[in-house]
Design a protein around this motif. Structure first.
Motif, PDB file in Angstrom:
ATOM      1  N   GLY A 177     -33.774  -0.152  20.711  1.00 52.90           N
ATOM      2  CA  GLY A 177     -34.826  -1.081  20.313  1.00 52.90           C
ATOM      3  C   GLY A 177     -36.199  -0.668  20.806  1.00 52.90           C
ATOM      4  N   VAL A 178     -36.379   0.619  21.077  1.00 54.86           N
ATOM      5  CA  VAL A 178     -37.663   1.133  21.562  1.00 54.86           C
ATOM      6  C   VAL A 178     -38.473   1.625  20.368  1.00 54.86           C
ATOM      7  CG1 VAL A 178     -38.800   2.861  23.011  1.00 54.86           C
ATOM      8  CG2 VAL A 178     -36.640   1.828  23.758  1.00 54.86           C
ATOM      9  N   HIS A 179     -39.617   1.007  20.134  1.00 53.26           N
ATOM     10  CA  HIS A 179     -40.509   1.449  19.058  1.00 53.26           C
ATOM     11  C   HIS A 179     -41.213   2.726  19.518  1.00 53.26           C
ATOM     12  CE1 HIS A 179     -43.858   1.472  16.233  1.00 53.26           C
ATOM     13  NE2 HIS A 179     -43.094   0.714  15.470  1.00 53.26           N
ATOM     14  N   ALA A 180     -41.245   3.739  18.674  1.00 52.50           N
ATOM     15  CA  ALA A 180     -41.792   5.052  19.052  1.00 52.50           C
ATOM     16  C   ALA A 180     -43.214   4.960  19.609  1.00 52.50           C
ATOM     17  CB  ALA A 180     -41.749   5.998  17.858  1.00 52.50           C
ATOM     18  N   ASP A 181     -44.024   4.064  19.065  1.00 52.30           N
ATOM     19  CA  ASP A 181     -45.411   3.934  19.540  1.00 52.30           C
ATOM     20  C   ASP A 181     -45.507   3.338  20.940  1.00 52.30           C
ATOM     21  OD1 ASP A 181     -46.307   4.992  17.151  1.00 52.30           O
ATOM     22  OD2 ASP A 181     -46.706   3.036  16.241  1.00 52.30           O
ATOM     23  N   ASN A 182     -44.422   2.726  21.421  1.00 61.29           N
ATOM     24  CA  ASN A 182     -44.417   2.124  22.762  1.00 61.29           C
ATOM     25  C   ASN A 182     -43.785   3.027  23.814  1.00 61.29           C
ATOM     26  OD1 ASN A 182     -45.629  -0.270  21.962  1.00 61.29           O
ATOM     27  ND2 ASN A 182     -43.688  -1.284  21.529  1.00 61.29           N
ATOM     28  N   ALA A 183     -43.304   4.205  23.425  1.00 60.05           N
ATOM     29  CA  ALA A 183     -42.614   5.090  24.356  1.00 60.05           C
ATOM     30  C   ALA A 183     -43.574   6.106  24.962  1.00 60.05           C
ATOM     31  CB  ALA A 183     -41.465   5.804  23.644  1.00 60.05           C
ATOM     32  N   ALA A 202     -38.778   7.977  30.877  1.00 68.03           N
ATOM     33  CA  ALA A 202     -39.213   7.508  29.560  1.00 68.03           C
ATOM     34  C   ALA A 202     -39.297   5.985  29.655  1.00 68.03           C
ATOM     35  CB  ALA A 202     -38.250   7.948  28.474  1.00 68.03           C
ATOM     36  N   ILE A 203     -40.438   5.449  29.254  1.00 72.02           N
ATOM     37  CA  ILE A 203     -40.727   4.034  29.459  1.00 72.02           C
ATOM     38  C   ILE A 203     -41.074   3.367  28.140  1.00 72.02           C
ATOM     39  CG2 ILE A 203     -42.344   2.442  30.598  1.00 72.02           C
ATOM     40  CD1 ILE A 203     -42.583   4.915  32.651  1.00 72.02           C
ATOM     41  N   ASP A 204     -40.535   2.167  27.941  1.00 70.13           N
ATOM     42  CA  ASP A 204     -40.847   1.343  26.778  1.00 70.13           C
ATOM     43  C   ASP A 204     -41.921   0.339  27.187  1.00 70.13           C
ATOM     44  OD1 ASP A 204     -40.983  -0.339  24.592  1.00 70.13           O
ATOM     45  OD2 ASP A 204     -38.880  -0.964  24.672  1.00 70.13           O
ATOM     46  N   LEU A 205     -43.160   0.599  26.769  1.00 70.21           N
ATOM     47  CA  LEU A 205     -44.271  -0.282  27.117  1.00 70.21           C
ATOM     48  C   LEU A 205     -44.162  -1.648  26.442  1.00 70.21           C
ATOM     49  CD1 LEU A 205     -47.231   2.276  26.855  1.00 70.21           C
ATOM     50  CD2 LEU A 205     -45.980   1.569  28.909  1.00 70.21           C
ATOM     51  N   GLY A 206     -43.320  -1.740  25.421  1.00 71.04           N
ATOM     52  CA  GLY A 206     -43.139  -3.003  24.706  1.00 71.04           C
ATOM     53  C   GLY A 206     -42.151  -3.937  25.375  1.00 71.04           C
ATOM     54  N   MET A 207     -41.466  -3.477  26.411  1.00 68.05           N
ATOM     55  CA  MET A 207     -40.461  -4.297  27.087  1.00 68.05           C
ATOM     56  C   MET A 207     -40.927  -4.601  28.505  1.00 68.05           C
ATOM     57  SD  MET A 207     -37.552  -5.822  27.346  1.00 68.05           S
ATOM     58  CE  MET A 207     -36.050  -5.329  26.538  1.00 68.05           C
ATOM     59  N   GLU A 257     -32.747  -4.527  36.092  1.00 63.72           N
ATOM     60  CA  GLU A 257     -33.190  -3.389  35.281  1.00 63.72           C
ATOM     61  C   GLU A 257     -34.349  -2.679  35.975  1.00 63.72           C
ATOM     62  OE1 GLU A 257     -32.080  -1.882  32.496  1.00 63.72           O
ATOM     63  OE2 GLU A 257     -30.351  -3.203  32.454  1.00 63.72           O
ATOM     64  N   THR A 258     -34.596  -1.433  35.587  1.00 63.73           N
ATOM     65  CA  THR A 258     -35.619  -0.605  36.209  1.00 63.73           C
ATOM     66  C   THR A 258     -36.897  -0.626  35.367  1.00 63.73           C
ATOM     67  OG1 THR A 258     -33.857   0.813  37.067  1.00 63.73           O
ATOM     68  CG2 THR A 258     -36.086   1.712  37.120  1.00 63.73           C
ATOM     69  N   TYR A 259     -38.019  -0.820  36.037  1.00 58.29           N
ATOM     70  CA  TYR A 259     -39.309  -0.933  35.361  1.00 58.29           C
ATOM     71  C   TYR A 259     -40.362  -0.078  36.063  1.00 58.29           C
ATOM     72  CZ  TYR A 259     -37.282  -5.031  33.100  1.00 58.29           C
ATOM     73  OH  TYR A 259     -36.476  -5.862  32.374  1.00 58.29           O
ATOM     74  N   ALA A 260     -41.341   0.369  35.280  1.00 57.87           N
ATOM     75  CA  ALA A 260     -42.525   1.015  35.834  1.00 57.87           C
ATOM     76  C   ALA A 260     -43.579  -0.074  35.997  1.00 57.87           C
ATOM     77  CB  ALA A 260     -43.026   2.112  34.905  1.00 57.87           C
ATOM     78  N   LEU A 261     -44.312  -0.012  37.111  1.00 63.51           N
ATOM     79  CA  LEU A 261     -45.330  -1.020  37.403  1.00 63.51           C
ATOM     80  C   LEU A 261     -46.619  -0.355  37.853  1.00 63.51           C
ATOM     81  CD1 LEU A 261     -42.527  -1.883  39.378  1.00 63.51           C
ATOM     82  CD2 LEU A 261     -43.554  -4.016  38.722  1.00 63.51           C
ATOM     83  N   LEU A 262     -47.708  -1.071  37.713  1.00 62.65           N
ATOM     84  CA  LEU A 262     -48.967  -0.687  38.351  1.00 62.65           C
ATOM     85  C   LEU A 262     -49.223  -1.724  39.434  1.00 62.65           C
ATOM     86  CD1 LEU A 262     -51.584   0.429  35.667  1.00 62.65           C
ATOM     87  CD2 LEU A 262     -50.552   1.775  37.488  1.00 62.65           C
ATOM     88  N   HIS A 263     -49.519  -1.268  40.640  1.00 67.33           N
ATOM     89  CA  HIS A 263     -49.768  -2.162  41.770  1.00 67.33           C
ATOM     90  C   HIS A 263     -51.039  -1.681  42.463  1.00 67.33           C
ATOM     91  CE1 HIS A 263     -47.934  -4.275  45.553  1.00 67.33           C
ATOM     92  NE2 HIS A 263     -49.040  -4.853  45.128  1.00 67.33           N
ATOM     93  N   ASN A 264     -52.121  -2.430  42.266  1.00 64.85           N
ATOM     94  CA  ASN A 264     -53.428  -2.012  42.791  1.00 64.85           C
ATOM     95  C   ASN A 264     -53.765  -0.590  42.358  1.00 64.85           C
ATOM     96  OD1 ASN A 264     -54.340  -4.342  44.102  1.00 64.85           O
ATOM     97  ND2 ASN A 264     -53.129  -3.884  45.925  1.00 64.85           N
ATOM     98  N   ILE A 315     -46.323  -5.262  35.138  1.00 65.55           N
ATOM     99  CA  ILE A 315     -45.181  -4.496  34.641  1.00 65.55           C
ATOM    100  C   ILE A 315     -45.648  -3.681  33.452  1.00 65.55           C
ATOM    101  CG2 ILE A 315     -42.877  -4.632  33.625  1.00 65.55           C
ATOM    102  CD1 ILE A 315     -42.596  -7.365  35.109  1.00 65.55           C
ATOM    103  N   LEU A 316     -45.538  -2.353  33.562  1.00 65.27           N
ATOM    104  CA  LEU A 316     -45.912  -1.477  32.448  1.00 65.27           C
ATOM    105  C   LEU A 316     -44.829  -1.482  31.377  1.00 65.27           C
ATOM    106  CD1 LEU A 316     -47.323   1.653  34.299  1.00 65.27           C
ATOM    107  CD2 LEU A 316     -48.604  -0.113  33.074  1.00 65.27           C
ATOM    108  N   GLY A 317     -43.565  -1.369  31.801  1.00 59.93           N
ATOM    109  CA  GLY A 317     -42.487  -1.335  30.827  1.00 59.93           C
ATOM    110  C   GLY A 317     -41.157  -0.963  31.455  1.00 59.93           C
ATOM    111  N   TRP A 318     -40.132  -1.056  30.628  1.00 62.35           N
ATOM    112  CA  TRP A 318     -38.749  -0.791  31.004  1.00 62.35           C
ATOM    113  C   TRP A 318     -38.483   0.710  31.000  1.00 62.35           C
ATOM    114  CZ3 TRP A 318     -34.645  -0.114  26.953  1.00 62.35           C
ATOM    115  CH2 TRP A 318     -33.367  -0.017  27.504  1.00 62.35           C
ATOM    116  N   VAL A 319     -37.866   1.218  32.052  1.00 60.52           N
ATOM    117  CA  VAL A 319     -37.475   2.625  32.136  1.00 60.52           C
ATOM    118  C   VAL A 319     -36.128   2.753  31.424  1.00 60.52           C
ATOM    119  CG1 VAL A 319     -36.903   4.560  33.649  1.00 60.52           C
ATOM    120  CG2 VAL A 319     -38.701   2.937  34.312  1.00 60.52           C
TER     121      VAL A 319
END
Length: 168
Positions: A63-69, A90-95, A102-109, A152-156
């Protein structure tokens, strides 16, 4: 036998799924070029000419849209040995909705982080590391998330890396 072996099944296995998942390496068909990004001054910037090819079918099944990866390098060692430092993510910015564990990428400060997430009472965000011996669970209220720029940037959805050296 005198003692039942709990590992043995007491009933035969069920039928095989009609549409079994196939490993990423067995996915045929069209490959998508997922662009690499780096963090510069707290902002994500694409790296010109750098990408990772992933099967379009695999992204579609997840369910990862190519433009969000996008792809990023694992920024820290808090998820070792599951995800090594500098592994390709590889991260899904849409999730960005949190699903327990689940594992996520984040921005913190303005700093890139990767953690397993869970939500507590009153929207408290919990950051869990795989290396629990060296990294404690962190808790952030919604007010703290806002004040500290924690987003939260997105789901890894994929990670990979090569070993650093041959054994022996």
């Amino acid at each position: 036998p005198k003692h039942h072996n709990p590992i043995l099944r007491s009933c035969p296995p069920g039928p095989a799924p009609a549409n079994p998942r196939t490993p990423l390496s067995a996915q045929g068909g069209r490959a998508l070029k997922v662009p690499f990004y780096e963090l510069h001054n707290g902002l994500l910037s694409p790296v010109a000419g750098k990408h990772m090819c992933l099967p379009a079918k695999a992204l579609k099944e997840l369910g990862v849209h190519a433009d969000n990866a996008i792809c990023l390098a694992m920024p820290a060692s808090n998820m070792t040995p599951l995800i090594p430092l500098q592994a390709t993510l590889a991260i899904d910015l849409g999730m960005t909705q949190v699903f327990e564990g689940e594992t996520y990428a984040l921005l913190h400060n303005g700093v890139l982080r990767v953690n397993n997430l869970s939500l507590g009472q009153h929207g408290t965000l919990y950051l869990h590391s795989h290396d629990r011996r060296n990294y404690a669970v962190e808790r952030y209220t919604p007010a703290q998330c806002q004040a500290q720029g924690l987003e939260i940037l997105g789901w890894v959805f994929h990670w990979s890396h090569f070993r650093q050296q041959r054994p022996g």
